[in-house]
Scaffold this motif. Structure first.
Motif, PDB file in Angstrom:
ATOM      1  N   ASP A  62      -7.572  -0.034   3.097  1.00 49.68           N
ATOM      2  CA  ASP A  62      -8.855   0.610   2.760  1.00 49.68           C
ATOM      3  C   ASP A  62      -9.458   1.467   3.877  1.00 49.68           C
ATOM      4  OD1 ASP A  62      -9.065  -0.013   0.168  1.00 49.68           O
ATOM      5  OD2 ASP A  62     -10.403  -1.730   0.409  1.00 49.68           O
ATOM      6  N   HIS A  63      -8.744   1.628   4.965  1.00 45.92           N
ATOM      7  CA  HIS A  63      -9.289   2.478   6.026  1.00 45.92           C
ATOM      8  C   HIS A  63      -9.003   3.965   5.774  1.00 45.92           C
ATOM      9  CE1 HIS A  63     -10.298  -0.587   9.433  1.00 45.92           C
ATOM     10  NE2 HIS A  63     -10.808  -0.915   8.260  1.00 45.92           N
ATOM     11  N   GLY A  64      -8.224   4.234   4.708  1.00 41.94           N
ATOM     12  CA  GLY A  64      -8.071   5.627   4.282  1.00 41.94           C
ATOM     13  C   GLY A  64      -6.720   6.266   4.523  1.00 41.94           C
ATOM     14  N   LYS A  65      -5.673   5.447   4.598  1.00 40.48           N
ATOM     15  CA  LYS A  65      -4.333   6.002   4.830  1.00 40.48           C
ATOM     16  C   LYS A  65      -3.919   6.948   3.697  1.00 40.48           C
ATOM     17  CE  LYS A  65      -2.607   1.827   4.990  1.00 40.48           C
ATOM     18  NZ  LYS A  65      -3.831   1.001   4.998  1.00 40.48           N
ATOM     19  N   THR A  66      -4.088   6.461   2.479  1.00 37.19           N
ATOM     20  CA  THR A  66      -3.670   7.265   1.326  1.00 37.19           C
ATOM     21  C   THR A  66      -4.509   8.533   1.214  1.00 37.19           C
ATOM     22  OG1 THR A  66      -3.203   5.162   0.262  1.00 37.19           O
ATOM     23  CG2 THR A  66      -3.106   7.112  -1.127  1.00 37.19           C
ATOM     24  N   SER A  67      -5.807   8.372   1.393  1.00 36.40           N
ATOM     25  CA  SER A  67      -6.698   9.535   1.311  1.00 36.40           C
ATOM     26  C   SER A  67      -6.339  10.561   2.372  1.00 36.40           C
ATOM     27  CB  SER A  67      -8.151   9.100   1.512  1.00 36.40           C
ATOM     28  OG  SER A  67      -8.448   8.005   0.695  1.00 36.40           O
ATOM     29  N   SER A  69     -12.542  12.983   8.627  1.00 37.60           N
ATOM     30  CA  SER A  69     -12.992  12.436   7.357  1.00 37.60           C
ATOM     31  C   SER A  69     -12.009  12.915   6.295  1.00 37.60           C
ATOM     32  CB  SER A  69     -14.405  12.908   7.015  1.00 37.60           C
ATOM     33  OG  SER A  69     -14.628  12.686   5.630  1.00 37.60           O
ATOM     34  N   ALA A  70     -11.292  11.963   5.731  1.00 43.70           N
ATOM     35  CA  ALA A  70     -10.289  12.326   4.724  1.00 43.70           C
ATOM     36  C   ALA A  70     -10.962  12.843   3.465  1.00 43.70           C
ATOM     37  CB  ALA A  70      -9.414  11.119   4.399  1.00 43.70           C
ATOM     38  N   VAL A  71     -12.146  12.317   3.196  1.00 42.82           N
ATOM     39  CA  VAL A  71     -12.850  12.701   1.974  1.00 42.82           C
ATOM     40  C   VAL A  71     -13.480  14.087   2.119  1.00 42.82           C
ATOM     41  CG1 VAL A  71     -14.906  12.174   0.614  1.00 42.82           C
ATOM     42  CG2 VAL A  71     -13.211  10.401   1.034  1.00 42.82           C
ATOM     43  N   ASP A 127     -17.726  10.644   8.180  1.00 44.12           N
ATOM     44  CA  ASP A 127     -18.860  11.166   7.406  1.00 44.12           C
ATOM     45  C   ASP A 127     -19.857  10.076   7.046  1.00 44.12           C
ATOM     46  OD1 ASP A 127     -17.979  10.431   4.204  1.00 44.12           O
ATOM     47  OD2 ASP A 127     -16.427  10.391   5.734  1.00 44.12           O
ATOM     48  N   LYS A 128     -19.447   8.843   7.122  1.00 48.34           N
ATOM     49  CA  LYS A 128     -20.320   7.752   6.673  1.00 48.34           C
ATOM     50  C   LYS A 128     -21.473   7.526   7.634  1.00 48.34           C
ATOM     51  CE  LYS A 128     -18.100   4.502   3.744  1.00 48.34           C
ATOM     52  NZ  LYS A 128     -17.522   3.157   3.655  1.00 48.34           N
ATOM     53  N   ASN A 134     -11.272   7.526  10.991  1.00 47.35           N
ATOM     54  CA  ASN A 134     -11.562   8.091   9.676  1.00 47.35           C
ATOM     55  C   ASN A 134     -12.954   7.671   9.190  1.00 47.35           C
ATOM     56  OD1 ASN A 134     -10.995   9.500   7.283  1.00 47.35           O
ATOM     57  ND2 ASN A 134     -10.185   7.650   6.291  1.00 47.35           N
ATOM     58  N   LYS A 135     -13.380   8.294   8.125  1.00 49.31           N
ATOM     59  CA  LYS A 135     -14.674   8.013   7.487  1.00 49.31           C
ATOM     60  C   LYS A 135     -15.835   8.343   8.419  1.00 49.31           C
ATOM     61  CE  LYS A 135     -12.668   4.365   4.626  1.00 49.31           C
ATOM     62  NZ  LYS A 135     -12.904   3.201   3.769  1.00 49.31           N
TER      63      LYS A 135
HETATM   64  P1  GDP Z   1      -5.797   2.869   2.259  1.00 50.33           P
HETATM   65  O1  GDP Z   1      -5.808   1.507   1.666  1.00 50.33           O
HETATM   66  O2  GDP Z   1      -5.800   2.799   3.754  1.00 50.33           O
HETATM   67  O3  GDP Z   1      -4.715   3.766   1.746  1.00 50.33           O
HETATM   68  O4  GDP Z   1      -7.205   3.536   1.904  1.00 50.33           O
HETATM   69  P2  GDP Z   1      -7.582   4.580   0.778  1.00 50.33           P
HETATM   70  O5  GDP Z   1      -7.130   5.936   1.157  1.00 50.33           O
HETATM   71  O6  GDP Z   1      -7.165   4.047  -0.529  1.00 50.33           O
HETATM   72  O7  GDP Z   1      -9.167   4.595   0.903  1.00 50.33           O
HETATM   73  C1  GDP Z   1      -9.922   3.433   0.666  1.00 50.33           C
HETATM   74  C2  GDP Z   1     -11.316   3.838   0.234  1.00 50.33           C
HETATM   75  O8  GDP Z   1     -11.975   4.504   1.295  1.00 50.33           O
HETATM   76  C3  GDP Z   1     -11.328   4.781  -0.952  1.00 50.33           C
HETATM   77  O9  GDP Z   1     -12.378   4.403  -1.781  1.00 50.33           O
HETATM   78  C4  GDP Z   1     -11.571   6.117  -0.331  1.00 50.33           C
HETATM   79  O10 GDP Z   1     -12.251   6.991  -1.192  1.00 50.33           O
HETATM   80  C5  GDP Z   1     -12.430   5.769   0.862  1.00 50.33           C
HETATM   81  N1  GDP Z   1     -12.253   6.736   1.935  1.00 50.33           N
HETATM   82  C6  GDP Z   1     -11.110   7.141   2.492  1.00 50.33           C
HETATM   83  N2  GDP Z   1     -11.332   8.043   3.445  1.00 50.33           N
HETATM   84  C7  GDP Z   1     -12.661   8.239   3.494  1.00 50.33           C
HETATM   85  C8  GDP Z   1     -13.524   9.073   4.293  1.00 50.33           C
HETATM   86  O11 GDP Z   1     -13.081   9.852   5.144  1.00 50.33           O
HETATM   87  N3  GDP Z   1     -14.857   8.968   4.059  1.00 50.33           N
HETATM   88  C9  GDP Z   1     -15.370   8.134   3.133  1.00 50.33           C
HETATM   89  N4  GDP Z   1     -16.674   8.104   2.990  1.00 50.33           N
HETATM   90  N5  GDP Z   1     -14.584   7.342   2.366  1.00 50.33           N
HETATM   91  C10 GDP Z   1     -13.269   7.385   2.546  1.00 50.33           C
END
Ligand code: GDP
Length: 473
Positions: free
Chosen positions: A78-83, A212-214, A179-180, A176-177
């Motif tokens: 959930d730290h944003g690898k996929t994003s 920020s991946a988003v 922007d939060k 990552n993130k």
């Molecule tokens: P993974 O488990 O590491 O692959 O994480 P995901 O890419 O699935 O991201 C987990 C959650 O974090 C999702 O709900 C994304 O939308 C959110 N997320 C990922 N990157 C960012 C970011 O840069 N900013 C914010 N605000 N949310 C993010």
């Protein structure tokens, strides 16, 4: 190329006589010590003495040219690898030209307007990384460690650091993130530093980039950082000559058969070549790039999908090019024999590891009791029914390992195999074995279970499990 038996002896630490014996065993002529062997014969011989043959491939004398880095993204769930991977994929010039549509290959290239490019492995997580490493595939040059700016360093962040360290792969941190509102990159940096990561801004050499991946910010900085890291590593590869490559993903396509995504490490993979992949072989019928376009060849760090394999390889398998179909078959058969021998050895040593790893959370499973079983039955259909039924007993605590199946009565060789792997033998709808066999089994403390009703068989096996695993009763 052109290694002699005598050179091979030096590299493997075996005597030339041993190697010449092996040559004969694999169906080759007993060459004189100073006769050069072809690469695949040398490899096969080396493999038979247990040397990982990749090490003997030689790049000596070849011209080395810079190649793009191959990058794996790791970090806590959930730290944003996929994003992040999605966002990076969209920055590629080729992806833009293809309307952002790239097929899922398990890897993609980001080519930048500067002409530089970076190859990303598209399967985030530790399981993929470990699986590759376990098969000796040193595919990854750089790890991007993703840490959420709000969450900070977590258990899998530390795991990822350990994986990278163990593999001797440098890390580039992506916070990552950012922007939060709750983002606190400085806190993350302090945490990382206290875990022993030598961050650049604190005098070390680990680069940190805030992204920020988003919102898709900081991505170009991350790409720059990766290129800089690659430059420091002076990544180079031989371009000419036969390819050495790795499988990063494989799947079965209904129409096209087994497909593998390959990344070339050195040399050039060309359509029409015969290859050995792990223990499978094939002739490359088509090469496709990441936007699905047919290509004639693949160069270092370029992920491609190859078609024309006879069997399905596994992620981490190595790919080597051989000169003929005959060679490909021979090497593939040799490897199958070797894998089978290794497998049986592992079973008998009781260290068969289970492929239960799901991304990230692979550890902390309770210890599973393994139960090796040999199944003999009257007809093939029954064999299948019995093995299926036995497998229903699988649980987080129990692993029913069907080590061998066959049609017909229980034989001496079944008993030998059972002894080698500590298995019990199930005879289903078959005649009782002659007393010489049952005596041998008793002497070797091998349990033979004779049944005609599945339900009774399962009950019998169930009782055995209770005996085997104190604590589950
Ligand atoms: P993974 O488990 O590491 O692959 O994480 P995901 O890419 O699935 O991201 C987990 C959650 O974090 C999702 O709900 C994304 O939308 C959110 N997320 C990922 N990157 C960012 C970011 O840069 N900013 C914010 N605000 N949310 C993010």
């Amino acid at each position: 190329e052109g290694m002699t038996v005598s050179e091979l002896a030096k590299r493997t630490g075996e005597s030339t006589v041993t190697l010449q014996d092996i040559l004969v065993n694999v169906g080759e002529k007993a060459e004189s010590e100073f006769e050069p062997l072809s690469i695949d014969v040398a490899e096969l011989v080396a493999m038979e003495v247990g040397i990982n043959a990749r090490r003997i491939h030689s790049n000596e004398g070849a011209e080395l040219l810079p190649r793009p880095p191959v990058v794996t993204v790791m970090g806590h769930v959930d730290h944003g690898k996929t994003s992040l991977l999605d966002a990076l994929r969209q920055t590629s010039v080729a992806a833009k030209e293809a309307g952002g549509i790239t097929q899922h290959l398990g890897a993609f290239v980001v080519d930048m307007s500067s002409g530089a490019s970076i190859t990303f492995l598209d399967t985030p997580g530790h399981a993929a990384f470990s699986a590759m490493r376990a098969r000796g595939a040193a595919v990854t040059d750089i790890v991007v460690l993703v840490v959420a700016a709000d969450d900070g360093v977590m258990r899998q962040t530390l795991e990822a650091m350990s994986h990278a360290k163990a593999a001797n792969v440098p890390i580039v941190v992506a916070i990552n993130k950012c922007d939060k509102p709750a983002a606190n990159p400085d806190r993350v940096k302090i945490q990382l530093a206290s875990e022993g990561l030598q961050l650049e801004e604190m005098g070390g050499d680990v680069q940190v980039v805030e992204v920020s991946a988003v919102q898709k910010t900081g991505l170009d900085n991350l790409e720059e950082a990766l290129l800089l890291q690659a430059e420091m590593m002076n990544l180079k590869a031989r371009i000419d000559g036969p390819a050495q490559a790795y499988v990063v993903e494989a799947r079965l396509d209904k129409g096209r058969g087994p497909l593998a995504t390959a990344i070339v490490k050195a040399g050039t993979l060309v359509c029409g070549q015969y290859v050995v992949i792990g223990s499978e072989w094939g002739r490359i019928r088509a090469i496709r790039d990441m936007i699905g376009k047919l290509a004639v060849q693949a160069r270092p760090a370029m992920p491609v999908e190859i078609e024309g394999l006879k069997g399905l390889p596994m992620a981490g398998d190595d790919i080597i090019v051989v000169e003929s179909e005959e060679r490909a078959k021979m090497l593939s058969a040799g490897r199958k024999r070797k894998f089978e021998k290794d497998r049986l050895r592992k079973i008998s040593e009781g260290i068969e590891t289970l492929e239960t790893c799901e991304d990230g959370d692979e550890e902390q499973l309770p210890k599973r009791v393994e139960m090796p079983i040999i199944v003999k039955a009257d007809v093939q259909g029954t064999v299948q029914a019995v093995t299926d039924a036995l497998r229903t007993l699988n649980s987080p605590q129990l692993y029913v390992n069907i080590v061998h199946v066959g049609v017909g009565p229980i034989s001496h060789s079944d008993v030998d195999l059972a002894q080698a792997c500590g298995a019990c033998i199930v005879g289903f709808n078959v005649k009782s074995p002659p007393s010489s066999i049952s005596q041998a089994a008793i002497q070797a403390s091998i349990k033979i279970m004779m049944h005609r009703v599945i339900y009774h068989l399962l009950e019998d096996v169930g009782n055995l499990i209770v005996d085997k695993a104190p604590g589950t009763s």
